[in-house]
Design a protein around this motif. Structure first.
Motif, PDB file in Angstrom:
ATOM      1  N   VAL A 173       0.840  -1.194   0.000  1.00 33.73           N
ATOM      2  CA  VAL A 173       0.000   0.000   0.000  1.00 33.73           C
ATOM      3  C   VAL A 173       0.876   1.245   0.000  1.00 33.73           C
ATOM      4  O   VAL A 173       1.766   1.384   0.847  1.00 33.73           O
ATOM      5  N   LYS A 174       0.612   2.157  -0.929  1.00 34.87           N
ATOM      6  CA  LYS A 174       1.320   3.432  -0.952  1.00 34.87           C
ATOM      7  C   LYS A 174       0.611   4.397  -0.014  1.00 34.87           C
ATOM      8  O   LYS A 174      -0.609   4.588  -0.112  1.00 34.87           O
ATOM      9  N   VAL A 175       1.346   5.008   0.909  1.00 32.98           N
ATOM     10  CA  VAL A 175       0.767   5.930   1.881  1.00 32.98           C
ATOM     11  C   VAL A 175       1.084   7.369   1.492  1.00 32.98           C
ATOM     12  O   VAL A 175       2.239   7.711   1.229  1.00 32.98           O
ATOM     13  N   VAL A 176       0.057   8.198   1.438  1.00 29.90           N
ATOM     14  CA  VAL A 176       0.216   9.633   1.215  1.00 29.90           C
ATOM     15  C   VAL A 176      -0.296  10.322   2.464  1.00 29.90           C
ATOM     16  O   VAL A 176      -1.505  10.398   2.707  1.00 29.90           O
ATOM     17  N   SER A 177       0.633  10.807   3.298  1.00 32.61           N
ATOM     18  CA  SER A 177       0.261  11.386   4.591  1.00 32.61           C
ATOM     19  C   SER A 177       0.479  12.886   4.583  1.00 32.61           C
ATOM     20  O   SER A 177       1.422  13.388   3.980  1.00 32.61           O
ATOM     21  N   ASP A 178      -0.431  13.600   5.259  1.00 35.14           N
ATOM     22  CA  ASP A 178      -0.341  15.056   5.355  1.00 35.14           C
ATOM     23  C   ASP A 178      -0.663  15.457   6.793  1.00 35.14           C
ATOM     24  O   ASP A 178      -1.814  15.375   7.220  1.00 35.14           O
ATOM     25  N   THR A 179       0.334  15.833   7.530  1.00 33.20           N
ATOM     26  CA  THR A 179       0.127  16.210   8.923  1.00 33.20           C
ATOM     27  C   THR A 179       0.008  17.724   9.095  1.00 33.20           C
ATOM     28  O   THR A 179      -0.231  18.210  10.193  1.00 33.20           O
ATOM     29  N   ALA A 180       0.131  18.462   8.001  1.00 39.22           N
ATOM     30  CA  ALA A 180       0.171  19.924   8.104  1.00 39.22           C
ATOM     31  C   ALA A 180      -1.171  20.530   8.509  1.00 39.22           C
ATOM     32  O   ALA A 180      -1.218  21.616   9.079  1.00 39.22           O
ATOM     33  N   MET A 181      -2.278  19.822   8.224  1.00 35.51           N
ATOM     34  CA  MET A 181      -3.587  20.405   8.458  1.00 35.51           C
ATOM     35  C   MET A 181      -4.040  20.297   9.906  1.00 35.51           C
ATOM     36  O   MET A 181      -5.055  20.881  10.287  1.00 35.51           O
ATOM     37  N   GLY A 182      -3.309  19.561  10.728  1.00 36.20           N
ATOM     38  CA  GLY A 182      -3.706  19.426  12.121  1.00 36.20           C
ATOM     39  C   GLY A 182      -5.065  18.766  12.239  1.00 36.20           C
ATOM     40  O   GLY A 182      -5.303  17.708  11.692  1.00 36.20           O
ATOM     41  N   LYS A 183      -5.982  19.424  12.945  1.00 33.94           N
ATOM     42  CA  LYS A 183      -7.322  18.875  13.159  1.00 33.94           C
ATOM     43  C   LYS A 183      -8.381  19.515  12.260  1.00 33.94           C
ATOM     44  O   LYS A 183      -9.574  19.274  12.435  1.00 33.94           O
ATOM     45  N   ASP A 184      -7.950  20.317  11.293  1.00 38.59           N
ATOM     46  CA  ASP A 184      -8.904  20.962  10.386  1.00 38.59           C
ATOM     47  C   ASP A 184      -9.247  19.982   9.264  1.00 38.59           C
ATOM     48  O   ASP A 184      -8.815  20.125   8.123  1.00 38.59           O
ATOM     49  N   TYR A 185     -10.053  18.999   9.613  1.00 41.85           N
ATOM     50  CA  TYR A 185     -10.323  17.924   8.660  1.00 41.85           C
ATOM     51  C   TYR A 185     -11.184  18.349   7.470  1.00 41.85           C
ATOM     52  O   TYR A 185     -10.956  17.868   6.352  1.00 41.85           O
ATOM     53  N   PRO A 186     -12.197  19.224   7.624  1.00 42.10           N
ATOM     54  CA  PRO A 186     -12.928  19.671   6.434  1.00 42.10           C
ATOM     55  C   PRO A 186     -12.011  20.281   5.376  1.00 42.10           C
ATOM     56  O   PRO A 186     -12.128  19.978   4.185  1.00 42.10           O
ATOM     57  N   THR A 187     -11.063  21.119   5.816  1.00 40.86           N
ATOM     58  CA  THR A 187     -10.124  21.716   4.875  1.00 40.86           C
ATOM     59  C   THR A 187      -9.236  20.652   4.249  1.00 40.86           C
ATOM     60  O   THR A 187      -8.945  20.692   3.042  1.00 40.86           O
ATOM     61  N   TYR A 188      -8.808  19.692   5.052  1.00 34.86           N
ATOM     62  CA  TYR A 188      -7.971  18.604   4.535  1.00 34.86           C
ATOM     63  C   TYR A 188      -8.695  17.846   3.425  1.00 34.86           C
ATOM     64  O   TYR A 188      -8.125  17.598   2.354  1.00 34.86           O
ATOM     65  N   TYR A 189      -9.959  17.494   3.651  1.00 33.93           N
ATOM     66  CA  TYR A 189     -10.685  16.715   2.653  1.00 33.93           C
ATOM     67  C   TYR A 189     -10.997  17.533   1.397  1.00 33.93           C
ATOM     68  O   TYR A 189     -10.974  17.009   0.277  1.00 33.93           O
ATOM     69  N   ARG A 190     -11.275  18.815   1.562  1.00 38.64           N
ATOM     70  CA  ARG A 190     -11.501  19.651   0.379  1.00 38.64           C
ATOM     71  C   ARG A 190     -10.233  19.728  -0.467  1.00 38.64           C
ATOM     72  O   ARG A 190     -10.293  19.628  -1.701  1.00 38.64           O
ATOM     73  N   ARG A 191      -9.122  19.902   0.204  1.00 35.74           N
ATOM     74  CA  ARG A 191      -7.859  19.990  -0.529  1.00 35.74           C
ATOM     75  C   ARG A 191      -7.523  18.662  -1.196  1.00 35.74           C
ATOM     76  O   ARG A 191      -7.018  18.623  -2.327  1.00 35.74           O
ATOM     77  N   LEU A 192      -7.823  17.567  -0.515  1.00 31.12           N
ATOM     78  CA  LEU A 192      -7.558  16.247  -1.078  1.00 31.12           C
ATOM     79  C   LEU A 192      -8.416  15.986  -2.304  1.00 31.12           C
ATOM     80  O   LEU A 192      -7.943  15.424  -3.303  1.00 31.12           O
ATOM     81  N   ALA A 193      -9.681  16.404  -2.267  1.00 30.22           N
ATOM     82  CA  ALA A 193     -10.557  16.229  -3.425  1.00 30.22           C
ATOM     83  C   ALA A 193     -10.004  16.967  -4.636  1.00 30.22           C
ATOM     84  O   ALA A 193     -10.003  16.441  -5.765  1.00 30.22           O
ATOM     85  N   GLU A 194      -9.501  18.184  -4.424  1.00 30.80           N
ATOM     86  CA  GLU A 194      -8.908  18.944  -5.526  1.00 30.80           C
ATOM     87  C   GLU A 194      -7.616  18.301  -6.006  1.00 30.80           C
ATOM     88  O   GLU A 194      -7.322  18.274  -7.211  1.00 30.80           O
ATOM     89  N   GLN A 195      -6.841  17.786  -5.081  1.00 31.89           N
ATOM     90  CA  GLN A 195      -5.604  17.105  -5.459  1.00 31.89           C
ATOM     91  C   GLN A 195      -5.891  15.887  -6.325  1.00 31.89           C
ATOM     92  O   GLN A 195      -5.235  15.665  -7.363  1.00 31.89           O
ATOM     93  N   LEU A 196      -6.875  15.109  -5.930  1.00 32.48           N
ATOM     94  CA  LEU A 196      -7.241  13.926  -6.719  1.00 32.48           C
ATOM     95  C   LEU A 196      -7.816  14.312  -8.077  1.00 32.48           C
ATOM     96  O   LEU A 196      -7.572  13.639  -9.087  1.00 32.48           O
ATOM     97  N   ARG A 197      -8.559  15.400  -8.107  1.00 34.44           N
ATOM     98  CA  ARG A 197      -9.119  15.851  -9.387  1.00 34.44           C
ATOM     99  C   ARG A 197      -7.983  16.216 -10.352  1.00 34.44           C
ATOM    100  O   ARG A 197      -8.057  15.950 -11.547  1.00 34.44           O
ATOM    101  N   THR A 198      -6.944  16.822  -9.815  1.00 30.22           N
ATOM    102  CA  THR A 198      -5.810  17.216 -10.656  1.00 30.22           C
ATOM    103  C   THR A 198      -5.050  15.998 -11.167  1.00 30.22           C
ATOM    104  O   THR A 198      -4.674  15.914 -12.329  1.00 30.22           O
ATOM    105  N   THR A 199      -4.790  15.048 -10.262  1.00 31.13           N
ATOM    106  CA  THR A 199      -3.980  13.883 -10.637  1.00 31.13           C
ATOM    107  C   THR A 199      -4.758  12.869 -11.458  1.00 31.13           C
ATOM    108  O   THR A 199      -4.187  12.158 -12.274  1.00 31.13           O
TER     109      THR A 199
END
Length: 304
Positions: free
Chosen positions: A274-300
Motif C-alpha cells: 500500500v502506498k501511503v500519502v500522509s499530510d500532517t500539516a492540516m492538524g485537526k482541520d479535517y474539512p479543509t484537509y478533505y476539500r484539498r484532497l478532493a482537488e488534489q485527486l481531481r488534478t492527478t
C-alpha cells in the motif's frame, strides 16, 4: 430476487475505485453521535473501569460488548437510527466533489447513506422496504450472499455506483459488527475470489470484457484510493483482501490518503504493497484537509 444489472469491464481497462470511510462524516458531525447510539442499545452494565477500557476497543466491536454478545437482537434499533441520519449541506457538497472524480465505483465502509443523500434528491432508505436505486450486479442463487456482496446503489446522471462493503442500515442483517459477521464475510470472500481469479485469467486470455459480480471485484481489479478510513487492525476482511490483491493482482495499486499516520501503520501498509500519502500539516482541520484532497485527486486523476 431482483434482476441483475450487468456491469462489464473491458479487458484493457484498469478500474479506478474510491474507498470512502467514516472520516468525512466525523469531520462534519459530532464524534459522539455513534457513541450515543451505542449507549442507546446497551444492555450490559459496565463498571467505570470497563467503560474506560471500552474506548480502546475498535468501534465495530463495541456493540458486541455493550449487548453482552446479543448483538443481533439489537440491530434493528441501530439500523432505524442510522437510516434517518442527514448530512449537513457542507458535507453533501464535499461528497459530491469526491463522487465527481473519474472513478468507476465508490466503495463505502459506512452503513449510512450520506453519499446517496448527497447525489440523489429526496433519497430515503427504510428497513424492510425496496429502493429503486438499489441494484443487483449478480445473482449467485444465494440471496443472503448477494445482499452482502453484489448489491449497490446507482445514482442518476452517470454517477458511479455506491457499494456498502460492510452492509447497509436498511438491511440490518448485512451490517458487519463483531467477529462473527467479519468471519462470515471473509468466508464468502474467499469462495468468491477463487472463481474471480479463474475468470479473470480466462477473460484476459480471450481479450473479453469481465463482468463485475461484487464489490470484491472492484477492490481487487482496480486501482484503489482510500480516503477517510483508518484501516484499523480489526478490519480483518480488508487486510486479508489487501494481501490477496498483492499476491494475485500485483499490477493494480492501493493508495491510502491519511491525514495523520503513525510510523507503525505506515510500515505495515507498505509491507502489504500500500502506498501511503500522509499530510500532517492540516492538524485537526479535517474539512479543509478533505476539500484539498478532493482537488488534489481531481488534478492527478483528471476530470470526469
Amino acid at each position: 430476487m431482483m434482476k441483475p444489472e450487468p456491469i462489464l469491464i473491458p479487458c484493457d481497462h484498469r478500474p479506478q475505485v474510491l474507498l470512502l470511510g467514516n472520516g468525512i462524516n466525523r469531520a462534519f458531525q459530532s464524534a459522539d453521535s455513534w457513541d450515543d447510539l451505542l449507549r442507546s442499545i446497551q444492555t450490559k452494565t459496565l463498571t467505570t473501569e470497563e467503560t474506560e477500557q471500552l474506548g480502546a476497543v475498535p468501534y465495530p466491536l463495541r456493540p458486541v460488548i455493550l449487548t453482552g454478545g446479543q448483538l443481533e437482537a439489537n440491530l434493528p434499533i441501530i439500523a432505524g437510527a442510522l437510516t434517518d441520519l442527514q448530512p449537513p449541506e457542507e458535507e453533501k457538497e464535499l461528497l459530491r466533489s469526491f463522487a465527481q472524480l473519474p472513478v468507476d465505483a465508490i466503495l463505502s465502509t459506512n452503513y449510512t447513506y450520506e453519499l446517496e443523500k448527497s447525489l440523489i434528491p429526496g433519497f430515503k432508505a427504510a428497513v424492510g422496504r425496496k429502493n429503486k436505486y438499489r441494484k443487483l450486479a449478480h445473482n449467485s442463487g444465494s440471496e443472503d450472499k448477494d445482499r452482502w456482496l453484489s448489491t449497490y446503489f446507482l445514482p442518476p446522471e452517470n454517477a458511479p455506483g455506491i457499494w456498502h462493503i460492510h452492509g447497509e442500515a436498511a438491511r440490518p442483517d448485512t451490517m458487519i459488527l463483531g467477529h462473527y459477521q467479519y468471519g462470515k464475510l471473509l468466508s464468502w470472500s474467499q469462495q468468491h475470489i477463487s472463481g474471480l481469479i479463474r475468470h479473470y485469467k480466462g477473460k484476459q486470455k480471450g481479450r473479453k470484457p469481465l463482468p463485475i459480480h461484487s464489490w470484491l471485484d472492484w477492490l481487487l481489479l482496480g486501482d484503489v484510493h482510500i480516503v477517510g478510513f483508518g484501516l484499523d487492525l480489526s478490519e480483518l476482511d480488508l487486510w486479508w483482501l489487501i494481501n490477496c490483491k498483492m499476491r494475485n493482482f500485483s499490477h493494480t495499486t492501493i493508495t491510502w490518503y491519511k491525514s495523520n499516520i503513525t510510523p507503525g501503520q505506515q510500515l505495515l501498509a507498505e509491507a502489504c504493497g500500500v502506498k501511503v500519502v500522509s499530510d500532517t500539516a492540516m492538524g485537526k482541520d479535517y474539512p479543509t484537509y478533505y476539500r484539498r484532497l478532493a482537488e488534489q485527486l481531481r488534478t492527478t486523476m483528471g476530470r470526469r
